[in-house]
Design a protein around this motif. Structure first.
Motif, PDB file in Angstrom:
ATOM      1  N   UNK A 125       0.827  -1.206   0.000  1.00 31.62           N
ATOM      2  CA  UNK A 125       0.000   0.000   0.000  1.00 31.62           C
ATOM      3  C   UNK A 125       0.863   1.258   0.000  1.00 31.62           C
ATOM      4  N   UNK A 126       1.885   1.283   0.834  1.00 29.44           N
ATOM      5  CA  UNK A 126       2.747   2.459   0.921  1.00 29.44           C
ATOM      6  C   UNK A 126       3.599   2.628  -0.334  1.00 29.44           C
TER       7      UNK A 126
ATOM      8  N   UNK B 267       2.630   9.046  -6.307  1.00 30.47           N
ATOM      9  CA  UNK B 267       2.861  10.450  -5.943  1.00 30.47           C
ATOM     10  C   UNK B 267       3.905  11.112  -6.822  1.00 30.47           C
ATOM     11  N   UNK B 268       4.750  10.342  -7.474  1.00 26.30           N
ATOM     12  CA  UNK B 268       5.778  10.933  -8.331  1.00 26.30           C
ATOM     13  C   UNK B 268       5.193  11.614  -9.564  1.00 26.30           C
ATOM     14  N   UNK B 269       3.916  11.365  -9.882  1.00 24.00           N
ATOM     15  CA  UNK B 269       3.280  12.027 -11.022  1.00 24.00           C
ATOM     16  C   UNK B 269       3.083  13.520 -10.778  1.00 24.00           C
ATOM     17  N   UNK B 270       2.773  13.873  -9.540  1.00 20.01           N
ATOM     18  CA  UNK B 270       2.527  15.276  -9.199  1.00 20.01           C
ATOM     19  C   UNK B 270       2.934  15.483  -7.743  1.00 20.01           C
ATOM     20  N   UNK B 271       4.213  15.331  -7.482  1.00 23.14           N
ATOM     21  CA  UNK B 271       4.723  15.207  -6.126  1.00 23.14           C
ATOM     22  C   UNK B 271       4.366  16.389  -5.235  1.00 23.14           C
ATOM     23  N   UNK B 272       4.604  17.605  -5.686  1.00 25.18           N
ATOM     24  CA  UNK B 272       4.394  18.776  -4.820  1.00 25.18           C
ATOM     25  C   UNK B 272       2.950  18.895  -4.354  1.00 25.18           C
ATOM     26  N   UNK B 273       2.009  18.360  -5.126  1.00 26.94           N
ATOM     27  CA  UNK B 273       0.600  18.361  -4.734  1.00 26.94           C
ATOM     28  C   UNK B 273       0.288  17.155  -3.850  1.00 26.94           C
TER      29      UNK B 273
ATOM     30  N   UNK C 224      -3.872   0.309   7.049  1.00 29.25           N
ATOM     31  CA  UNK C 224      -3.940  -0.396   5.768  1.00 29.25           C
ATOM     32  C   UNK C 224      -5.160   0.045   4.977  1.00 29.25           C
ATOM     33  N   UNK C 225      -6.293   0.084   5.638  1.00 29.87           N
ATOM     34  CA  UNK C 225      -7.527   0.496   4.976  1.00 29.87           C
ATOM     35  C   UNK C 225      -7.453   1.945   4.498  1.00 29.87           C
ATOM     36  N   UNK C 226      -6.986   2.832   5.349  1.00 27.22           N
ATOM     37  CA  UNK C 226      -6.931   4.252   5.007  1.00 27.22           C
ATOM     38  C   UNK C 226      -5.906   4.546   3.917  1.00 27.22           C
ATOM     39  N   UNK C 227      -4.815   3.774   3.889  1.00 30.59           N
ATOM     40  CA  UNK C 227      -3.785   4.065   2.873  1.00 30.59           C
ATOM     41  C   UNK C 227      -4.235   3.635   1.477  1.00 30.59           C
ATOM     42  N   UNK C 228      -4.964   2.525   1.404  1.00 34.88           N
ATOM     43  CA  UNK C 228      -5.541   2.159   0.106  1.00 34.88           C
ATOM     44  C   UNK C 228      -6.620   3.166  -0.290  1.00 34.88           C
ATOM     45  N   UNK C 229      -7.385   3.654   0.686  1.00 30.12           N
ATOM     46  CA  UNK C 229      -8.358   4.712   0.382  1.00 30.12           C
ATOM     47  C   UNK C 229      -7.653   5.968  -0.120  1.00 30.12           C
ATOM     48  N   UNK C 230      -6.499   6.271   0.477  1.00 27.29           N
ATOM     49  CA  UNK C 230      -5.727   7.431   0.031  1.00 27.29           C
ATOM     50  C   UNK C 230      -5.293   7.264  -1.422  1.00 27.29           C
ATOM     51  N   UNK C 231      -4.882   6.049  -1.793  1.00 26.91           N
ATOM     52  CA  UNK C 231      -4.480   5.825  -3.189  1.00 26.91           C
ATOM     53  C   UNK C 231      -5.647   6.089  -4.141  1.00 26.91           C
ATOM     54  N   UNK C 232      -6.849   5.674  -3.735  1.00 26.07           N
ATOM     55  CA  UNK C 232      -8.042   5.934  -4.554  1.00 26.07           C
ATOM     56  C   UNK C 232      -8.310   7.433  -4.659  1.00 26.07           C
ATOM     57  N   UNK C 233      -8.196   8.123  -3.541  1.00 23.57           N
ATOM     58  CA  UNK C 233      -8.462   9.563  -3.520  1.00 23.57           C
ATOM     59  C   UNK C 233      -7.461  10.335  -4.378  1.00 23.57           C
ATOM     60  N   UNK C 234      -6.180   9.923  -4.329  1.00 25.59           N
ATOM     61  CA  UNK C 234      -5.168  10.582  -5.147  1.00 25.59           C
ATOM     62  C   UNK C 234      -5.446  10.374  -6.635  1.00 25.59           C
ATOM     63  N   UNK C 235      -5.891   9.175  -6.980  1.00 28.49           N
ATOM     64  CA  UNK C 235      -6.232   8.888  -8.376  1.00 28.49           C
ATOM     65  C   UNK C 235      -7.365   9.799  -8.854  1.00 28.49           C
TER      66      UNK C 235
END
Length: 577
Positions: free
Chosen positions: A455-456, A463-469, A524-535
């Motif tokens: 997940x991490x 995050x490397x696509x738009x790191x500063x954001x 674990x749950x929140x970090x996968x949710x974070x990946x969805x939110x970033x997408x």
């Protein structure tokens, strides 16, 4: 053509092995920490086995033998010794965590006599902390000689040495003497190594290497870190003059004789300088190691005004230890591992290489070589700065050992999966019954939804696509979890200590274990949710929120100018050269 292919294969091997040769490790004496803790940290900077494994305490029958396995982190993966490219060990002898179906069984390099009882400990690519608060950190060093393993002749590398020490020892001094004895009796292979070895009262720097490709032992030296001091190492030996009979030093019996026999040192030239005599400088390029040592020391003691520029690889500009300007806690130490030289002349978040969105990650080439259109290798004269935080870090941690508490409660591993800048520190007390399942899973060749490391690593790469954001979104979640962990720690430990004092040690361990499980599962749950939110939020390069879809996020003017935006198709006429 065959010659070119041979060179390409050689460079690929260098690149694969080189990723493991990169770690940073720190030790803080008890009088230099905010609460009297002895702190040890380590970032394991090589994409490899991402699992944090709980090895239980065990009893062994008289006459039992302990297998010693090959360590992938020594000289890269060697299939003849079992395991796999991404799983360091497969055995039923060290608890359920290493019993991994489908992975080739580990083949012993040799055996040593087993002891009646071995202690529980946390294990990764190197041993981390045992149930008695014995704590270990690591970094790989470039020695003059890096022997290959040989069954029955050279069977130990620092990784297995650290595990045996955690299985059998309660104090740092005891651990160093044990590991030194194992090197002398059973032989040492692989790179030079630094192990930081600490208990709740003191910390030591233990450095070792081989000296002969066909030898049957090795050499080592250890030096105590003063209680009020800070120490940092980054892929280069750090102990200098070996002082005979000094109370703050230990060393192998052969350390002087080997140096003389090899022609590396003459007594008439002065004291034996361990780093210069047995070391071979920095890995890869100038400042690969020294820049990190400078930065770590500068962050904790800016008053020293240390220069980032030195005369050569064996400089003495950076002392063995320094006194920090302010006392330090675990979060302070992890902040050092998160550093990308921000605010210095080496700031990796700035400049054209950082791109339009301030990405500090710099991918490394294989032996700094490129191939042209005809397949010829074209070596490049240059290098990127090597930061404390690096994209290929597989995990990092800060160990905390506290003398005033029972070992089960006093010892904590603050563990961050994947690279430090985007990791969240999770506390695992030395007395837990077991580690959470999500932290004991992780395979770099699989996408495992049940793995915290996956997940991490997934979020960090995205995050490397738009790191500063994206780093701002990541830090918000990170700070929420870390603030809760540090803020709730006193109350949790107070409850555990109350149970312990009542004689309910089992209840105290269950309490600490349940807390760790709850935090890990929620994260674990929140970090996968974070990946969805970033997408969703940064889909197609836009900013997408409830305030509106496809909000423009264009490139900064300085970057557009640097990449030739002004020469784009703004006119119908063919541009003049």
């Amino acid at each position: 053509m065959k010659g070119i292919l041979r060179v390409l294969v050689f460079l690929c091997c260098l690149g694969a092995a080189g990723t493991a040769l990169a770690c940073t490790t720190i030790l803080v004496g008890k009088d230099a920490s905010t609460d009297g803790s002895v702190l040890v940290s380590h970032s394991d900077d090589g994409l490899g086995d991402a699992r944090l494994i709980s090895v239980p305490a065990m009893d062994h029958k008289p006459g039992s033998m302990r297998a010693v396995f090959y360590s992938h982190c020594a000289l890269d993966f060697k299939p003849q010794w079992g395991g796999s490219e991404s799983q360091r060990m497969m055995t039923t002898e060290r608890g359920p965590g290493y019993n991994t179906p489908g992975v080739p069984k580990s083949v012993p390099l040799g055996f040593i006599p087993q002891v009646a009882h071995t202690y529980a400990y946390f294990d990764a690519n190197y041993g981390i902390m045992n149930e008695h608060q014995l704590s270990i950190g690591e970094c790989t060093d470039k020695a003059k000689v890096h022997p290959e393993p040989e069954a029955g002749k050279r069977i130990f590398y620092s990784a297995e040495l650290s595990r045996v020490a955690l299985e059998r020892c309660k104090t740092a001094r005891e651990a160093i003497q044990l590991m030194g004895g194992l090197i002398a009796k059973y032989g040492y292979y692989g790179t030079g190594e630094t192990l930081l070895v600490a208990d709740p009262k003191e910390g030591w720097v233990f450095e070792m290497c081989g000296y002969d490709m066909n030898g049957t032992d090795g050499v080592w030296v250890a030096q105590r870190v003063p209680d009020d001091a800070f120490f940092a190492a980054a892929n280069q030996f750090r102990i200098r003059e070996v002082r005979e009979n000094a109370p703050d030093m230990m060393y192998s019996k052969n350390i002087f004789d080997v140096a003389k026999a090899k022609g590396w040192w003459k007594p008439e030239n002065g004291p034996l300088d361990w780093t210069a005599v047995y070391g071979d400088g920095e890995f890869h390029h100038p400042y690969y190691s020294l820049r990190r040592v400078w930065r770590a020391m500068s962050l904790v003691a800016p008053s020293l005004k240390l220069s980032p520029w030195v005369e050569g690889p064996f400089t003495k500009a950076y002392p063995f230890t320094i006194k920090p300007d302010n006392k330090l806690n675990p979060k302070d130490i992890f902040a050092i591992h998160r550093d990308n030289y921000e605010g210095t002349e080496f700031d990796l978040t700035q400049g054209l290489a950082a791109g339009p969105f301030n990405d500090p990650n710099r991918f490394e080439g294989q032996a700094e070589g490129m191939a042209d259109k005809e397949g010829r290798l074209t070596p490049l004269d240059g290098a990127f700065e090597r930061p404390l935080n690096i994209y290929r870090c597989v995990y990092a941690y800060v160990n905390q050992s506290r003398a005033w508490l029972p070992d089960a409660i006093g010892g904590i591993t603050w563990y961050g999966p994947d690279r430090p800048a985007t990791a969240v520190l999770l506390p695992f007390h030395a007395g837990v019954v077991d580690l959470p399942a999500p932290i004991q899973k992780g395979d770099a060749l699989k996408l495992e939804r049940g793995s915290l490391w996956t997940a991490f690593n997934y979020v960090a790469n995205y995050a490397m696509l738009k790191y500063s954001f994206m780093i701002q979104d990541i830090v918000k979640v990170r700070e929420r979890y870390e603030s809760a962990a540090f803020g709730e720690q006193p109350a949790l430990e107070e409850k555990a200590l109350a149970l312990w004092k009542k004689g309910d040690q089992k209840g105290a361990r269950k309490l600490l274990t349940a807390d760790a499980d709850t935090r890990a599962k929620a994260l674990l749950k929140d970090w996968w949710n974070l990946s969805d939110q970033l997408y969703i939020k940064y889909n197609d390069g836009f900013l997408n929120t409830k305030e509106g879809l496809a909000q423009e996020v264009f490139y900064p003017a300085w970057w557009l100018k640097a990449v030739g935006f002004e020469s784009g198709p703004t006119k119908y006429e063919k541009p003049k050269k």
